[in-house]
Enzyme design. Structure first.
Site, PDB file in Angstrom:
ATOM      1  N   LYS A   1       2.255  -1.291  -2.807  1.00  0.00           N
ATOM      2  CA  LYS A   1       3.442  -0.606  -3.317  1.00  0.00           C
ATOM      3  C   LYS A   1       3.065   0.586  -4.190  1.00  0.00           C
ATOM      4  CE  LYS A   1       5.842  -2.254  -6.754  1.00  0.00           C
ATOM      5  NZ  LYS A   1       6.719  -3.105  -7.594  1.00  0.00           N
TER       6      LYS A   1
ATOM      7  N   ASP B   1      10.019  -1.793  -3.399  1.00  0.00           N
ATOM      8  CA  ASP B   1      10.142  -2.545  -4.646  1.00  0.00           C
ATOM      9  C   ASP B   1      11.378  -3.445  -4.536  1.00  0.00           C
ATOM     10  OD1 ASP B   1      12.288  -0.834  -4.825  1.00  0.00           O
ATOM     11  OD2 ASP B   1      11.830  -0.138  -6.855  1.00  0.00           O
TER      12      ASP B   1
END
Length: 211
Positions: free
Chosen positions: A120, A138
């Protein structure tokens, strides 16, 4: 969701916000990297408050190493998990200096070799600073993509892959920021603001009338 509806969704996002970007404050790729590491399980607002003073004191890996972990903690102690984050930041700075001449690398494998950097975080850096068409899934994007009907998946990676496959290439560079901002301010977790949503008529969320 059919391709035509997906295209309309992102045409509206583009019209409303042609150049979306992160709300983290940074002036170089190293500052962005540190801010993103600090932002895990923290708000961008809290990170910006801490990094304003931190980056005045240390805005390169070399300066951060000279600052030291103890002083770094004093700058970031208002952020959750600051002890482990400070340790990771110092390890990352050492790697940057020893392996990358103090520069933030622009490829996923190298970024993910840094302490505290997973897929991420790497995607955020690649997209926000280096302009790659990546999507950092996210909690906001994971929720919004499934609620709207853009993707279905039990893991962030599954959602990421579906988004990359389903969304027209012309929108991919900005998808990450559009969906995060939409999730942060409109399609919120507890009670989405459906009446104020610019894609209300295109969204496939079944409980819009209760929102």
């Amino acid at each position: 969701m059919n391709p035509n509806k997906i295209r309309q969704i992102f045409q509206r996002f583009r019209q409303a916000n042609p150049k979306p970007t992160t709300e983290l404050v940074y002036h170089n790729p190293f500052e962005l990297l540190i801010a993103v590491i600090l932002s895990a399980q923290a708000t961008d607002i809290s990170v910006n408050k801490a990094t304003k003073a931190l980056f005045e004191a240390a805005n390169t890996p070399e300066k951060m190493l000279a600052l030291g972990e103890t002083k770094l903690k004093q700058y970031v102690k208002t952020i959750g998990l600051y002890n482990s984050k400070a340790k990771n930041i110092m390890s990352t700075c050492r790697i940057l200096v020893e392996k990358y001449q103090g520069k933030v690398p622009d490829n996923r494998e190298a970024l993910e070799s840094l302490a505290g950097v997973g897929r991420k975080t790497a995607n955020v850096i690649l997209n926000t600073y280096f302009g790659h068409a990546t999507i950092a899934v996210d909690t906001h994007i994971f929720r919004v993509a499934q609620r709207i009907g853009l993707a279905k998946g039990t893991t962030p990676l599954a959602v990421e892959k579906q988004l990359l496959e389903n969304i027209p290439p012309e929108f991919l560079h900005d998808v990450h920021h559009w969906l995060i901002l939409h999730g942060r301010y409109v399609c919120t977790a507890r009670k989405p603001h459906c009446p104020d949503c610019i894609i209300n008529d295109l969204c496939e969320f079944p409980d819009k009338t209760k929102a």
